[in-house]
Design a protein around this motif. Structure first.
Motif, PDB file in Angstrom:
ATOM      1  N   ASP A 195      16.619 -16.592   8.427  1.00  7.76           N
ATOM      2  CA  ASP A 195      17.924 -16.926   7.863  1.00  7.76           C
ATOM      3  C   ASP A 195      19.012 -16.962   8.938  1.00  7.76           C
ATOM      4  OD1 ASP A 195      16.974 -17.086   5.225  1.00  7.76           O
ATOM      5  OD2 ASP A 195      17.144 -14.909   4.960  1.00  7.76           O
ATOM      6  N   MET A 196      18.608 -16.779  10.184  1.00 11.08           N
ATOM      7  CA  MET A 196      19.572 -16.775  11.287  1.00 11.08           C
ATOM      8  C   MET A 196      20.306 -18.108  11.366  1.00 11.08           C
ATOM      9  SD  MET A 196      19.870 -14.007  13.243  1.00 11.08           S
ATOM     10  CE  MET A 196      20.317 -14.655  14.853  1.00 11.08           C
ATOM     11  N   LYS A 197      21.581 -18.034  11.748  1.00 14.64           N
ATOM     12  CA  LYS A 197      22.382 -19.226  11.964  1.00 14.64           C
ATOM     13  C   LYS A 197      22.566 -19.417  13.471  1.00 14.64           C
ATOM     14  CE  LYS A 197      22.984 -19.850   7.563  1.00 14.64           C
ATOM     15  NZ  LYS A 197      22.299 -20.974   6.861  1.00 14.64           N
ATOM     16  N   PHE A 198      22.462 -20.649  13.919  1.00 18.13           N
ATOM     17  CA  PHE A 198      22.536 -20.932  15.355  1.00 18.13           C
ATOM     18  C   PHE A 198      23.636 -21.942  15.635  1.00 18.13           C
ATOM     19  CE2 PHE A 198      18.108 -19.992  14.204  1.00 18.13           C
ATOM     20  CZ  PHE A 198      17.882 -18.864  14.990  1.00 18.13           C
ATOM     21  N   THR A 199      24.303 -21.751  16.760  1.00 23.55           N
ATOM     22  CA  THR A 199      25.402 -22.641  17.131  1.00 23.55           C
ATOM     23  C   THR A 199      24.958 -23.739  18.099  1.00 23.55           C
ATOM     24  OG1 THR A 199      26.026 -21.144  18.933  1.00 23.55           O
ATOM     25  CG2 THR A 199      27.113 -20.829  16.805  1.00 23.55           C
ATOM     26  N   TYR A 207      15.715 -18.065  20.465  1.00 19.44           N
ATOM     27  CA  TYR A 207      15.352 -17.130  19.389  1.00 19.44           C
ATOM     28  C   TYR A 207      13.919 -17.374  18.914  1.00 19.44           C
ATOM     29  CZ  TYR A 207      15.707 -14.426  15.078  1.00 19.44           C
ATOM     30  OH  TYR A 207      15.499 -13.505  14.069  1.00 19.44           O
ATOM     31  N   ILE A 208      13.560 -18.643  18.739  1.00 20.35           N
ATOM     32  CA  ILE A 208      12.197 -18.999  18.308  1.00 20.35           C
ATOM     33  C   ILE A 208      11.171 -18.466  19.296  1.00 20.35           C
ATOM     34  CG2 ILE A 208      10.589 -20.930  17.968  1.00 20.35           C
ATOM     35  CD1 ILE A 208      13.083 -22.592  17.106  1.00 20.35           C
ATOM     36  N   THR A 209      11.426 -18.704  20.581  1.00 18.94           N
ATOM     37  CA  THR A 209      10.485 -18.296  21.633  1.00 18.94           C
ATOM     38  C   THR A 209      10.392 -16.778  21.745  1.00 18.94           C
ATOM     39  OG1 THR A 209      10.986 -20.327  22.858  1.00 18.94           O
ATOM     40  CG2 THR A 209       9.932 -18.539  24.071  1.00 18.94           C
ATOM     41  N   LYS A 210      11.541 -16.114  21.766  1.00 19.43           N
ATOM     42  CA  LYS A 210      11.574 -14.657  21.931  1.00 19.43           C
ATOM     43  C   LYS A 210      10.879 -13.948  20.780  1.00 19.43           C
ATOM     44  CE  LYS A 210      14.752 -10.817  22.846  1.00 19.43           C
ATOM     45  NZ  LYS A 210      16.182 -10.442  23.073  1.00 19.43           N
ATOM     46  N   ASN A 211      11.057 -14.469  19.570  1.00 21.84           N
ATOM     47  CA  ASN A 211      10.488 -13.827  18.377  1.00 21.84           C
ATOM     48  C   ASN A 211       9.198 -14.476  17.892  1.00 21.84           C
ATOM     49  OD1 ASN A 211      12.730 -11.792  17.432  1.00 21.84           O
ATOM     50  ND2 ASN A 211      13.808 -13.663  18.042  1.00 21.84           N
ATOM     51  N   ASN A 216       3.235 -19.977  20.115  1.00 20.73           N
ATOM     52  CA  ASN A 216       3.569 -20.336  21.496  1.00 20.73           C
ATOM     53  C   ASN A 216       4.002 -21.798  21.608  1.00 20.73           C
ATOM     54  OD1 ASN A 216       2.955 -17.758  22.657  1.00 20.73           O
ATOM     55  ND2 ASN A 216       0.777 -18.243  22.429  1.00 20.73           N
ATOM     56  N   MET A 217       4.663 -22.279  20.610  1.00 20.28           N
ATOM     57  CA  MET A 217       5.083 -23.682  20.570  1.00 20.28           C
ATOM     58  C   MET A 217       5.965 -24.025  21.765  1.00 20.28           C
ATOM     59  SD  MET A 217       7.042 -25.649  17.464  1.00 20.28           S
ATOM     60  CE  MET A 217       5.677 -25.386  16.319  1.00 20.28           C
ATOM     61  N   LYS A 218       5.740 -25.230  22.328  1.00 18.92           N
ATOM     62  CA  LYS A 218       6.516 -25.698  23.467  1.00 18.92           C
ATOM     63  C   LYS A 218       6.815 -27.188  23.302  1.00 18.92           C
ATOM     64  CE  LYS A 218       4.342 -22.433  26.680  1.00 18.92           C
ATOM     65  NZ  LYS A 218       3.533 -22.295  27.930  1.00 18.92           N
ATOM     66  N   GLY A 219       7.467 -27.746  24.302  1.00 22.20           N
ATOM     67  CA  GLY A 219       7.655 -29.186  24.385  1.00 22.20           C
ATOM     68  C   GLY A 219       8.460 -29.795  23.250  1.00 22.20           C
ATOM     69  N   LYS A 220       8.037 -31.001  22.829  1.00 23.12           N
ATOM     70  CA  LYS A 220       8.786 -31.769  21.834  1.00 23.12           C
ATOM     71  C   LYS A 220       8.856 -31.068  20.481  1.00 23.12           C
ATOM     72  CE  LYS A 220       8.082 -36.394  23.751  1.00 23.12           C
ATOM     73  NZ  LYS A 220       7.539 -37.752  23.523  1.00 23.12           N
ATOM     74  N   LYS A 221       7.775 -30.390  20.097  1.00 28.04           N
ATOM     75  CA  LYS A 221       7.780 -29.698  18.809  1.00 28.04           C
ATOM     76  C   LYS A 221       8.834 -28.599  18.791  1.00 28.04           C
ATOM     77  CE  LYS A 221       2.978 -30.524  17.377  1.00 28.04           C
ATOM     78  NZ  LYS A 221       1.684 -29.892  17.031  1.00 28.04           N
ATOM     79  N   LEU A 222       8.909 -27.816  19.869  1.00 31.71           N
ATOM     80  CA  LEU A 222       9.904 -26.754  19.953  1.00 31.71           C
ATOM     81  C   LEU A 222      11.313 -27.342  19.949  1.00 31.71           C
ATOM     82  CD1 LEU A 222      10.673 -23.786  20.325  1.00 31.71           C
ATOM     83  CD2 LEU A 222      10.379 -24.100  22.799  1.00 31.71           C
ATOM     84  N   GLN A 223      11.506 -28.427  20.669  1.00 30.62           N
ATOM     85  CA  GLN A 223      12.815 -29.086  20.688  1.00 30.62           C
ATOM     86  C   GLN A 223      13.201 -29.559  19.289  1.00 30.62           C
ATOM     87  OE1 GLN A 223      14.958 -29.278  23.066  1.00 30.62           O
ATOM     88  NE2 GLN A 223      16.393 -30.863  22.459  1.00 30.62           N
ATOM     89  N   ALA A 224      12.244 -30.143  18.579  1.00 31.35           N
ATOM     90  CA  ALA A 224      12.514 -30.650  17.236  1.00 31.35           C
ATOM     91  C   ALA A 224      12.896 -29.526  16.283  1.00 31.35           C
ATOM     92  CB  ALA A 224      11.295 -31.403  16.711  1.00 31.35           C
ATOM     93  N   VAL A 225      12.158 -28.426  16.321  1.00 33.72           N
ATOM     94  CA  VAL A 225      12.467 -27.286  15.449  1.00 33.72           C
ATOM     95  C   VAL A 225      13.820 -26.682  15.831  1.00 33.72           C
ATOM     96  CG1 VAL A 225      11.745 -24.981  14.716  1.00 33.72           C
ATOM     97  CG2 VAL A 225      10.032 -26.777  15.007  1.00 33.72           C
ATOM     98  N   GLY A 226      14.089 -26.607  17.138  1.00 39.27           N
ATOM     99  CA  GLY A 226      15.381 -26.078  17.598  1.00 39.27           C
ATOM    100  C   GLY A 226      16.553 -26.910  17.099  1.00 39.27           C
ATOM    101  N   ILE A 227      16.395 -28.229  17.157  1.00 41.49           N
ATOM    102  CA  ILE A 227      17.449 -29.126  16.656  1.00 41.49           C
ATOM    103  C   ILE A 227      17.644 -28.915  15.155  1.00 41.49           C
ATOM    104  CG2 ILE A 227      18.021 -31.548  16.183  1.00 41.49           C
ATOM    105  CD1 ILE A 227      16.700 -32.252  18.856  1.00 41.49           C
ATOM    106  N   TYR A 228      16.540 -28.835  14.418  1.00 44.19           N
ATOM    107  CA  TYR A 228      16.637 -28.650  12.972  1.00 44.19           C
ATOM    108  C   TYR A 228      17.337 -27.341  12.612  1.00 44.19           C
ATOM    109  CZ  TYR A 228      15.249 -27.089   8.343  1.00 44.19           C
ATOM    110  OH  TYR A 228      15.269 -26.580   7.076  1.00 44.19           O
ATOM    111  N   LEU A 229      16.929 -26.237  13.234  1.00 49.87           N
ATOM    112  CA  LEU A 229      17.504 -24.940  12.887  1.00 49.87           C
ATOM    113  C   LEU A 229      18.977 -24.839  13.287  1.00 49.87           C
ATOM    114  CD1 LEU A 229      14.665 -22.383  13.760  1.00 49.87           C
ATOM    115  CD2 LEU A 229      15.354 -23.234  11.522  1.00 49.87           C
ATOM    116  N   SER A 230      19.376 -25.552  14.312  1.00 47.23           N
ATOM    117  CA  SER A 230      20.784 -25.480  14.737  1.00 47.23           C
ATOM    118  C   SER A 230      21.702 -26.345  13.868  1.00 47.23           C
ATOM    119  CB  SER A 230      20.904 -25.913  16.210  1.00 47.23           C
ATOM    120  OG  SER A 230      20.584 -27.287  16.366  1.00 47.23           O
ATOM    121  N   ARG A 231      21.088 -27.215  13.048  1.00 45.20           N
ATOM    122  CA  ARG A 231      21.898 -28.135  12.243  1.00 45.20           C
ATOM    123  C   ARG A 231      21.736 -27.975  10.740  1.00 45.20           C
ATOM    124  NH1 ARG A 231      21.331 -33.980  15.357  1.00 45.20           N
ATOM    125  NH2 ARG A 231      21.981 -33.242  17.423  1.00 45.20           N
ATOM    126  N   ARG A 232      20.790 -27.198  10.288  1.00 42.38           N
ATOM    127  CA  ARG A 232      20.520 -27.112   8.836  1.00 42.38           C
ATOM    128  C   ARG A 232      21.701 -26.475   8.080  1.00 42.38           C
ATOM    129  NH1 ARG A 232      16.138 -22.134   8.277  1.00 42.38           N
ATOM    130  NH2 ARG A 232      17.405 -20.589   9.373  1.00 42.38           N
TER     131      ARG A 232
END
Length: 232
Positions: A195-199, A207-211, A216-232
């Motif tokens: 439920d974390m909110k990201f700026t 946060y995804i990587t640390k927790n 161990n997701m990396k590359g484009k998949k990690l970027q895609a999830v990062g973009i989604y979580l920062s904008r949802r």
């Protein structure tokens, strides 16, 4: 008996060589901009240090176009000159001590020392027009001879990027919108929920990587999830 041993040894050598070739062929090819993480100089600090503060892309994956600068004494490192110019021109960041990666030595050098090869056949970062920097003019000319492009100084490149920034941002926004949709699907299928909110995308990826939300997701998949979580 001796002939049999020679034949067996030859067969073993052949199998070893074929296995080595198959391993090399199956090994993922690293993009031109990328370097192994241990070869990248990262000047930022904290959990988000490996990610561009503007777009969130992983810095070693685009290291050969990395730029760095100080903002009120704090080190910031960008995946490209485009993100650095955006931070300065659109976000109002007061940047000093601007540096760029020398593609020959892989070290950060002052942008004022750099010779940029603009518009080569190598891929661009955050742009369709690639820009790679070199400390020595001879290295820039050798790269230009092999890959094409024009040699320019930093002021010329900065002015070119600033002029086309809005157009480039629209192109990037379209790609990121697609990545966001893909990121939502990946997140729902492969990640622990939060439920974390990201700026920023960088903050979300850290946060995804640390927790280990997505293993161990990396590359484009990690970027895609990062973009989604920062904008949802």
């Amino acid at each position: 008996m001796k002939k049999i041993l020679v034949m067996l040894f030859s067969l073993f050598a052949l199998i070893t060589m074929l296995n080595a070739e198959n391993t090399q062929q199956n090994k993922p090819k690293m993009a031109y901009q990328a370097v192994p993480a241990q070869k990248a100089t990262i000047v930022q600090k904290g959990d988000e240090k490996n990610y561009c503060p503007i777009c969130g892309m992983t810095l070693p994956m685009f290291y050969k176009t990395n730029h760095a600068a100080k903002a009120q004494g704090e080190e910031k490192q960008y995946c490209s000159i485009h993100c650095m110019v955006e931070d300065k021109e659109l976000n109002g960041a007061k940047l000093t001590d601007m540096r760029v990666v020398d593609n020959k030595s892989l070290k950060l050098i002052s942008v004022k020392e750099a010779f940029y090869v603009v518009g080569s056949s190598k891929p661009g970062t955050m742009t369709m027009t690639s820009k790679y920097a070199f400390k020595n003019l001879d290295d820039a000319k050798a790269f230009q001879k092999e890959n094409g492009g024009e040699i320019k100084n930093f002021d010329e490149v900065y002015a070119q990027v600033a002029k086309g920034l809005e157009k480039e941002k629209k192109m990037v926004a379209q790609k990121q919108a697609k990545m966001q949709k893909m990121g939502e699907k990946i997140y729902e299928k492969m990640c622990k929920k939060t439920d974390m909110k990201f700026t920023s995308t960088a903050q979300a990826k850290a946060y995804i990587t640390k927790n280990k939300l997505c293993g161990n997701m990396k590359g484009k998949k990690l970027q895609a999830v990062g973009i989604y979580l920062s904008r949802r």
